[in-house]
Design a protein around this motif. Structure first.
Motif, PDB file in Angstrom:
ATOM      1  N   GLY A 264       0.681  -1.049   0.270  1.00  0.00           N
ATOM      2  CA  GLY A 264       0.019   0.159   0.188  1.00  0.00           C
ATOM      3  C   GLY A 264       0.568   1.235   0.065  1.00  0.00           C
ATOM      4  O   GLY A 264       1.576   1.769   1.089  1.00  0.00           O
TER       5      GLY A 264
ATOM      6  N   THR B 290      -1.354   7.264   1.321  1.00  0.00           N
ATOM      7  CA  THR B 290      -1.367   9.048   1.815  1.00  0.00           C
ATOM      8  C   THR B 290      -0.110   8.281   3.240  1.00  0.00           C
ATOM      9  O   THR B 290       0.675   9.169   3.231  1.00  0.00           O
ATOM     10  N   ILE B 291      -0.300   7.419   4.068  1.00  0.00           N
ATOM     11  CA  ILE B 291       0.691   6.865   5.304  1.00  0.00           C
ATOM     12  C   ILE B 291       2.049   6.629   4.379  1.00  0.00           C
ATOM     13  O   ILE B 291       2.891   6.157   5.592  1.00  0.00           O
TER      14      ILE B 291
ATOM     15  N   LYS C  63       2.217   3.713  -8.239  1.00  0.00           N
ATOM     16  CA  LYS C  63       3.176   4.333  -7.366  1.00  0.00           C
ATOM     17  C   LYS C  63       4.444   3.796  -6.940  1.00  0.00           C
ATOM     18  O   LYS C  63       4.496   3.910  -6.502  1.00  0.00           O
TER      19      LYS C  63
ATOM     20  N   VAL D 221       0.576  -8.990  -4.124  1.00  0.00           N
ATOM     21  CA  VAL D 221       1.419  -9.150  -2.742  1.00  0.00           C
ATOM     22  C   VAL D 221       1.742 -10.618  -2.946  1.00  0.00           C
ATOM     23  O   VAL D 221       2.360 -10.604  -2.443  1.00  0.00           O
TER      24      VAL D 221
ATOM     25  N   PRO E 252      -7.044   1.095  11.717  1.00  0.00           N
ATOM     26  CA  PRO E 252      -7.393  -0.292  12.792  1.00  0.00           C
ATOM     27  C   PRO E 252      -6.519  -1.838  12.680  1.00  0.00           C
ATOM     28  O   PRO E 252      -6.496  -2.812  11.574  1.00  0.00           O
TER      29      PRO E 252
ATOM     30  N   ARG F 176     -13.165   4.720   2.064  1.00  0.00           N
ATOM     31  CA  ARG F 176     -13.117   6.136   3.595  1.00  0.00           C
ATOM     32  C   ARG F 176     -14.567   6.204   3.980  1.00  0.00           C
ATOM     33  O   ARG F 176     -14.266   5.964   4.980  1.00  0.00           O
TER      34      ARG F 176
ATOM     35  N   TYR G  93      -0.603  13.336  12.709  1.00  0.00           N
ATOM     36  CA  TYR G  93      -0.111  12.097  12.672  1.00  0.00           C
ATOM     37  C   TYR G  93       0.377  12.003  13.911  1.00  0.00           C
ATOM     38  O   TYR G  93       0.955  10.613  14.364  1.00  0.00           O
TER      39      TYR G  93
END
Ligand code: NAD
Length: 330
Positions: free
Chosen positions: A8, A11-12, A38, A51, A91, A160, A278
């Motif tokens: 992934g 953003t983070i 990406k 993956v 989470p 989201r 963050y």
């Protein structure tokens, strides 16, 4: 050196990549995203769009999951099957039932850790130490997450805004603060909560919530979150003991005594590189996880630990649906 991969590259992931690249304990070996564009974000390692292909070819020691919430559990199970330690972004899963699938993975000797970086803030650690050292009697708490997330935030990554994709705004924006509330006030007993749609955003998930949380020993906490504000206010956490009041806000921990005297107890490093909300503790959490792998300790945020905040969120969702008090489900 640990061979690290990341799944992934949204953003983070930039925060994780920056830490991995700087780490003396790890080397970035591979990155994976279904979106071929990406690859440009990880030019210094092998890039995959599948993956399982990455896991079978690279013999990784650790994978970071920076994925939509609904993929955390299945991808963690897959990586575990390939003998990888896993650090998943929060989470743990969509719900307790989903997250519990990681309690007994096929290869339990491979660790599964969850990214609650705010537990590594100086302010959090200082308050934990003070409460433990003084054996302070906590009587209540308050958590406020008053932020701005517009339609553009949801349109950029549609998972989201859906229940099946993210579980909801509580799991997305509020879970760090709920986790800290239960850390200081817990164990959780029951709650009464309402999930609200205060905006006209075209999303399935709530944009706001309010709750009265009840912990053991009659400790009560008020919680309020919204994505409908005009800006991102500092998260506010307040813990009240019989002798004083502790507040964490704007990266500072203060104590206000009964006579009104207020003193500064600790400050967090501001995050100047990435979004300020963050916090600055991803690095400390990731390095601590690598160390726990290299030294084979259990000094990381484990699956059972991460289930605690999910249990509160599940109860809040159920309470809102039932319009009644809901007890802890685990
Ligand atoms: N700890 C924090 O403070 C913090 C802050 C922001 C986000 N997060 C968490 O980080 C995670 C990711 O959030 P985000 O905002 O970066 O999401 P995002 O939508 O920006 O990025 C997700 C990425 O995953 C990729 N992806 C989707 N399915 C895939 C698959 N099957 N295989 C490989 N790649 C796939 C997407 O193409 C995308 O690039 C979430 O769990 C979120 O809650 C944590």
């Amino acid at each position: 050196m640990l061979r690290v991969g990341i799944i992934g590259l949204g953003t983070i992931s930039a925060v994780h990549l920056a830490v991995i690249r700087k780490s003396a304990q790890a080397e970035l070996v591979a990155a994976c995203d279904i979106d071929a564009s990406k690859a440009a974000d990880a030019p210094d390692c092998h890039f995959y769009q599948d993956v399982e292909e990455m896991l079978s070819q690279e013999k990784l020691d650790v994978v970071h999951l920076c994925l939509p919430h609904y993929l955390h559990v299945p991808m963690a199970l897959l990586a575990n099957r390939y003998h990888c330690h896993v650090l998943t972004e929060k989470p743990l899963g969509l719900s307790v039932a989903d997250g519990e699938r990681l309690v007994h993975p096929e290869n339990p000797e491979y660790k599964i850790a969850v990214c609650f970086q705010n537990r590594f803030n100086q302010t959090t650690i200082k308050l934990q130490n003070i409460l433990a050292e003084t054996q302070a009697h906590v009587i209540g708490g308050k958590g406020l997450v008053i932020w701005n997330r517009g339609q553009d935030y949801y349109d950029a990554s549609p998972w989201r805004g859906t229940i099946v994709g993210s579980g909801g705004t509580l799991s997305n924006q509020s879970i760090h603060t709920i986790d800290l509330l239960q850390l200081f006030c817990g164990p959780f007993v029951d709650c009464r909560a309402q999930l609200l749609h205060l905006t006209d955003m075209k999303i399935e998930v709530e944009d706001s919530s309010v709750a009265n949380l009840h912990f053991q020993n009659n400790v009560r906490a008020y919680f309020n979150s919204t994505n409908s504000y005009v800006t991102d206010s500092s998260v506010e956490l307040e813990i009240v003991t019989t002798d004083s009041k502790f507040e964490i806000r704007d990266g500072e921990l203060t104590e206000t005594l009964k006579d009104g005297e207020c003193r500064l107890l600790a400050s967090d490093m501001p995050n100047t590189e990435f979004k300020s909300y963050y916090g600055s503790s991803h690095g400390r959490l990731i390095e601590a996880f690598y160390q726990s792998i290299l030294e084979n300790t259990s000094d990381y945020i484990s699956v059972p630990e991460a289930l605690k905040s999910l249990a509160i969120i599940d109860a809040m969702v159920q309470s809102s649906e039932d319009k009644d008090t809901v007890n802890v489900t685990r």
